[in-house]
Design an enzyme around this catalytic site. Sequence first.
Site, PDB file in Angstrom:
ATOM      1  N   LYS A  85      -0.146   3.752  -2.602  1.00 56.26           N
ATOM      2  CA  LYS A  85      -1.205   4.759  -2.487  1.00 56.26           C
ATOM      3  C   LYS A  85      -0.670   6.188  -2.450  1.00 56.26           C
ATOM      4  O   LYS A  85      -1.415   7.131  -2.742  1.00 56.26           O
ATOM      5  CB  LYS A  85      -2.079   4.475  -1.266  1.00 56.26           C
ATOM      6  CG  LYS A  85      -2.913   3.196  -1.386  1.00 56.26           C
ATOM      7  CD  LYS A  85      -3.842   3.024  -0.198  1.00 56.26           C
ATOM      8  CE  LYS A  85      -4.756   1.812  -0.349  1.00 56.26           C
ATOM      9  NZ  LYS A  85      -4.070   0.532  -0.097  1.00 56.26           N
ATOM     10  N   LYS A 138       3.075   6.432   5.528  1.00 49.45           N
ATOM     11  CA  LYS A 138       2.233   5.431   4.868  1.00 49.45           C
ATOM     12  C   LYS A 138       2.769   4.048   5.216  1.00 49.45           C
ATOM     13  O   LYS A 138       3.980   3.813   5.165  1.00 49.45           O
ATOM     14  CB  LYS A 138       2.224   5.608   3.345  1.00 49.45           C
ATOM     15  CG  LYS A 138       1.211   4.703   2.648  1.00 49.45           C
ATOM     16  CD  LYS A 138      -0.198   5.156   2.924  1.00 49.45           C
ATOM     17  CE  LYS A 138      -1.240   4.100   2.554  1.00 49.45           C
ATOM     18  NZ  LYS A 138      -1.311   2.969   3.509  1.00 49.45           N
ATOM     19  N   SER A 163       0.794  -1.234   0.000  1.00 46.05           N
ATOM     20  CA  SER A 163       0.000   0.000   0.000  1.00 46.05           C
ATOM     21  C   SER A 163       0.824   1.281   0.000  1.00 46.05           C
ATOM     22  O   SER A 163       0.248   2.374  -0.039  1.00 46.05           O
ATOM     23  CB  SER A 163      -0.942   0.018   1.205  1.00 46.05           C
ATOM     24  OG  SER A 163      -2.028  -0.855   0.985  1.00 46.05           O
ATOM     25  N   SER A 219      -5.684   3.406   4.716  1.00 45.76           N
ATOM     26  CA  SER A 219      -5.270   2.485   3.659  1.00 45.76           C
ATOM     27  C   SER A 219      -6.453   1.684   3.107  1.00 45.76           C
ATOM     28  O   SER A 219      -6.337   0.492   2.835  1.00 45.76           O
ATOM     29  CB  SER A 219      -4.184   1.525   4.167  1.00 45.76           C
ATOM     30  OG  SER A 219      -3.380   1.076   3.097  1.00 45.76           O
TER      31      SER A 219
END
Length: 384
Positions: free
Chosen positions: A157, A316, A154, A211
């Site tokens: 993203k 993140k 992820s 997420s």
Amino acid sequence: MVTEVIPTPGSATALANAGQQAVTPLPASRRSAVGQDATDKPWIASGTVGETLAAAESAADAVAVSRADGDTPAGTGTDGAAARTVALSTGPNPGAAVAEAAADMRSATRFTTTPSDGGPMDALPVHARHMIVMDDNGQVLASKEPDAVVPIASLTKLMTAMVVLDARQNPQEALTIDDEDVDRLKHSASRVRVGARLTRADALEMALIASENRAASALARNFPGGLPAFESAMQAKIRALGLTHTALSDPTGLSPANLSTAKEVARIAMAASRYPEIVRITSVKSSTVEVNGRDQELRNTNHLVGAKGWDIRLSKTGFTNEAGRCLVMRLKQGARTLTVVLLDTDGSAQRLQDAALIRRTLAGEPAPAERAVPARKHHKVKLS
């Protein structure tokens, strides 16, 4: 000390010209060419954004041809490498995202492949199989196999968010979670049902802080020109940032084909830090969005955000079985901001331990002493 020079896709002048072209009406011949290219390059047909990316790609191709002929493009050093790495930052229009790139990105294109000071960062016993700590001048303070190409889950993203923000769509437009947004690859859980409605701004918030895969998918699906246009814009963004070892095939990071290196993920984070919305969303402990007219609280997947002793400016996390536990964050340490990337740790606890070890080492704090095992006490037992 070994230094690697990472070339950029084009000179500052070429990129500035590309941005100017994006806001100028195309001549008739160019419009027809755009129409012809729309089949194999669908992002070109997505309005001003597509024209901007087309111009950036043309500039990059021109520089590549020039270098192949032995020429040095304007705005580069004597070695032919551009003076700054390229980041598409937000601006007053999509064209400005390219035009302001060279002037707005401060990170240098020279990245040391080994720590340069021989200090305590040289041999950090981190659990992560791939790690890098880099300052905004591009100097690597510590690393562990930073050039290995691995899945990044992820962390993808961050790229998705940049591509979406580059499109300058209405943040308050309502999006609907569709059956196409359901994860049928990993069957991951979701907090939003099919048919749920939320604004583009709230979808971005969910994708980054929590997420949320369906939110990220909906953002890409509602990109100008649809999902094919988003995918092409993502590839153009990769090229514009000069990422030569990054390959992204979906907006969520669920696919194991979403690959990069610790070094290039650090550069992605540096580019993302030029977007105030990404910084704001990812640097808070919790947030509230509205789904189907009802408030829904979100909590940052990085539990270090908001914790005592941590000043995190961008963050993140990511996880898939193939990628392991991943983390990228921008950490304020004294007067400077450092980018930390941890890829492929075996568990969340190890990921947090690695991050804590890096922070303590940067701060010059001693490692915590092992807790002594207390001597066993003997108790009298009353016999019945």
